[in-house]
Write a protein that holds these residues in place. Structure first.
Motif, short mmCIF file in Angstrom:
data_model
loop_
_atom_site.label_atom_id
_atom_site.label_comp_id
_atom_site.label_asym_id
_atom_site.label_seq_id
_atom_site.Cartn_x
_atom_site.Cartn_y
_atom_site.Cartn_z
N SER A 108 2.39 2.43 -4.32
CA SER A 108 2.11 2.79 -3.14
C SER A 108 2.05 2.22 -1.99
O SER A 108 2.24 3.14 -1.36
CB SER A 108 0.02 2.29 -2.90
OG SER A 108 -0.28 1.50 -2.65
N SER A 109 2.79 0.28 -1.81
CA SER A 109 3.22 -0.03 -0.61
C SER A 109 4.34 -0.75 -1.46
O SER A 109 4.64 -1.30 -2.19
CB SER A 109 2.35 -0.90 0.43
OG SER A 109 1.64 -1.36 -0.83
N PHE A 110 5.00 -1.19 -0.41
CA PHE A 110 5.92 -2.29 -0.76
C PHE A 110 5.05 -3.45 -0.84
O PHE A 110 5.77 -3.61 -1.25
CB PHE A 110 7.15 -2.19 0.90
CG PHE A 110 8.39 -1.63 0.80
CD1 PHE A 110 8.56 -0.31 -0.24
CD2 PHE A 110 8.67 -1.22 2.23
CE1 PHE A 110 9.60 0.12 -0.02
CE2 PHE A 110 9.49 -0.81 2.74
CZ PHE A 110 10.34 0.35 1.75
N GLU A 111 4.11 -3.58 -0.29
CA GLU A 111 3.67 -4.93 0.00
C GLU A 111 2.96 -4.66 -1.22
O GLU A 111 2.83 -5.78 -1.58
CB GLU A 111 2.42 -4.77 1.67
CG GLU A 111 1.81 -6.43 0.96
CD GLU A 111 0.32 -5.85 2.47
OE1 GLU A 111 0.16 -6.93 2.07
OE2 GLU A 111 0.07 -4.87 2.56
N THR A 112 2.35 -3.56 -1.89
CA THR A 112 2.01 -4.09 -3.28
C THR A 112 2.98 -4.62 -4.43
O THR A 112 3.01 -5.12 -5.27
CB THR A 112 1.42 -2.84 -3.77
OG1 THR A 112 -0.13 -2.29 -2.83
CG2 THR A 112 0.80 -2.95 -5.09
#
Length: 361
Positions: A108-112
């Motif tokens: 879902s995100s770059f961070e994940t």
């Protein structure tokens, strides 16, 4: 100590065995251990004499007079550059293990994605894993101009597609040295010709990509500018610093600090402070654009004193950039003791960087 000594095959075999035994045991290595544990077909006394010569060359040292020997930073550097044999079987197993654990579905995100990748890299390597968040590939180049200024310098002016301007001063001697005796008018003409060539070649490229171009591959008509263009690349590289306002994701500190090299409390405290509180200092160390001499070099290895930050001087940093559209936007790194499983760690770092490059396409 920068000059690499000429070692015989016997010297190389004994140095390699000593380093690999020390990596495996964390115990100073004596000649008897090498004679008994490695099929080198030489006596213990011969090994002891060779170890003495390797110590004199700065490749090994004795922590105590009665102890065996351990590798110096210089010894590890020679081992990595000249003696390390890449084990394809182990590399394939590590790559498969890493790829099985890395998320295959879209996240879902770059961070994940970064968080998961860092955690897995740390678990598989056993060291501290660091991954930077992807930086914007930056503005693309709209116009470039080289202008001679009165103080004997050339100004490189870069205009981006968002009309931001960057100005970089370069000593004009580096340009004039490649030409015959030129008056000011001729220098102005030459600079305009070169500016036109650069605009033709570089318009629409990201500034970060320009900094890592290999100018050995320019048009034959302009090959006499090669050295000057390489200086331009270096200037752009040093002038354009990556944004350091995003944190670096770090995992594996607890596991790595169980290594005997981190037994001194003060050393651990300074390293922890760097990793947790002074991450801005790490940016220029972990995320660095390749220079013109090593544009095809995927892995960067800084061993011991080669690290510019004091808390890392007892460590090795292995890092590799990941890219978006062939432009470096972030880095994967592993920090561990200099007594590191280099082949395994290089494989893991390189594979993780390739995975992120694919994931961010």
């Amino acid at each position: 100590m920068s000059a690499k000594p000429n070692l015989t095959k016997r010297h190389q075999s004994i140095l390699k065995a000593t380093i690999e035994h020390y990596i495996a045991t964390a115990e100073p290595v004596g000649s008897k251990v090498i004679a008994q544990g490695y099929n080198l077909n030489v006596s213990s006394s011969t090994i002891r004499n060779v170890m003495g010569r390797l110590e004199a060359a700065g490749l090994l040292y004795q922590p105590h007079t009665s102890a065996g020997r351990i590798p110096s930073d210089f010894g590890y550097r020679l081992y990595v550059d000249r003696l390390l044999i890449h084990n394809e079987t182990i590399a394939k197993k590590l790559e498969q293990s890493l790829q099985q654990k890395l998320p295959k579905e879209k996240v879902s995100s770059f961070e994940t994605l970064i968080q998961r990748s860092t955690k897995i890299l740390s678990a598989l390597s056993g060291y501290i894993a660091l991954i930077t968040f992807p930086q914007s590939p930056s503005d693309t180049l709209r116009h470039i101009q080289l202008v001679q200024v009165a103080s004997g310098q050339i100004m490189l002016i870069l205009v981006t597609d968002s009309y931001q301007t960057e100005s970089i001063l370069i000593e004009s001697s580096s340009f004039i040295a490649e030409q015959d005796q030129l008056d000011d008018e001729m220098i102005t003409e030459e600079l305009q010709i070169l500016s036109n060539f650069l605009n033709h070649k570089l318009k629409g490229k990201a500034l970060s990509a320009i900094a890592s171009l290999n100018w050995q591959e320019i048009d034959r008509e302009f090959e006499h500018y090669t050295d000057f263009l390489q200086i331009l690349s270096q200037k752009i590289n040093s002038h354009l610093k990556p944004s350091d306002d995003k944190p670096i994701v770090v995992h594996g500190i607890a596991e790595a600090l169980r290594q005997p090299e981190f037994s001194q409390l003060k050393q651990v405290q300074t390293l922890l402070y760097l990793l947790e509180e002074e991450q801005k200092q790490l940016w220029s160390v972990i995320f660095a654009l390749p220079d013109h001499e090593h544009t095809d070099k995927k892995i960067t290895i800084k061993i011991g004193a080669e690290n510019p930050l004091e808390p890392m001087r007892a460590c090795t940093l292995i890092s590799a950039n990941y890219c978006i559209d062939d432009t470096p936007v972030g880095s994967v790194g592993v920090i561990g003791p200099t007594r590191m499983l280099y082949d395994n760690t290089i494989t893991l770092v390189e594979t993780t960087a390739e995975y992120l490059s694919d994931a961010f396409k």
